[in-house]
Design a protein around this motif. Sequence first.
Motif: not given
Length: 468
Positions: A208-209, A233, A237
């Motif tokens: 994801w990151h 976030l 993240h």
Amino acid sequence: MLQIFNTLTRKKEKFEPITPGVVKMYVCGPTVYNYIHIGNARSAIAFDTVRRYLEYRGYQVKYVSNFTDVDDKMINAARQNHTTVGAIADKYINAFMQDTAALNISSNVIHPRATKNIPEIIDFVKTLVDKGYAYDVDGDVYFRARKFKSYGALPHINVDQLEIGASQHVNPEEMAKKEDPIDFALWKKSKGDEISWDSPWGKGRPGWHIECSVMSTKYLGKTIDIHGGGEDLIFPHHENERAQSEANTGQTFVKYWMHNGFVTIGDDNEKMSKSLGNFITVHDLLKNLDGQVIRLLMSTTHYRRPIQYSDASVKEASSNLKKLQTAFNNLEYRLHNADEGDDPKTDQEVRQIVADFTDAMDDDFNVQNGIAAVYELAKFANTYSERETVFKLSLQFIINTLRQLSGVFGIKLEQSELKDDEIWSLIHEREQARHDKDFIRSDEIREELKARGIVLEDTPQGTRFRKE
């Protein structure tokens, strides 16, 4: 002097872009497996408002906001709907563009998609592996978080105090692969028939990151001015983005980190989210609610504060929108019978309101005080419109200023459908009928216009109209 609260330093800092006059801005966009809810919209609106104010202050803003179009949620949605990840992404990206247009969010945005940047993602991960910041375990690639010396600085967390599984993507199998529980995935090995791409580590897909680091540096450069997103976030993240980006480039990733508060719902002010199942989609709201009402509600609460979404808050926003539009319509109407020239005293009062607006917005985008100045301008506009004698140049100055300041909040005051020649013709015909004491025809015209959503208001300065 514009100041911005920097999440990294936890203080307001003077805003000085890397390149004078130019702002490079990245805002995390949605994972496109469903319609956006108003929590997602809050972030998009908050940073669109920031962008609009920066442009109002004369900056050129280069704005990037991504679409996450491949992850576990996307894969699950595709399976449940017996379709492909790409088809799910296309459907909800199109819906996002339609919904945000209704909210008057600027379309001048670069919207990269993770799946369109796979070669760049692979190259980025390879660099991290080559530098010793990442390692491959049977097709999965992880980032050595502890190797990045300042890891934990953005959320202000001591790395030794991080909970096992802080990456939010941990299961026993993954834990067994990691060198350290706080390491996080850069590349994920594909399972079964999952969507995948070839890589030096085998078939897989991005973590994801990594996508945000890659697309930010690709479109904006190694160091950007502003990175925004929801406060949820900050960790993991954004901290993971910061760590992998700076490990890759050796340079500061972001100068100013900005994070918006949540949208809450219900008496207990519970955070709205898809995972909690208490969300309201913008797509559904727009079926019965003017997008400008949602925009005004979301853009006039300070971006770092939570917003409570309720019937009462929507009603208040709707009322405030009508007040602004009425003030604007009053000004435009008086242009028809204004004297030539201007009124210096009036112009100076307007300039003072503009100065108050700028002072408020320069203080970390204090929209609550900023919109208070706009409401003050609307009140002044109404008072000026009621004067027996008004001047065209001053009227136009107030009109332009009210339009410009409202525009910072994404509010459009013009109601072009009300300027139709036929409507004006009917208004003039009604005025003549009243003069001739033909009240039957006068009432007929009023009812005809009402049926078309036009409400007439008879004032000492003449007849005005507004949209019902």
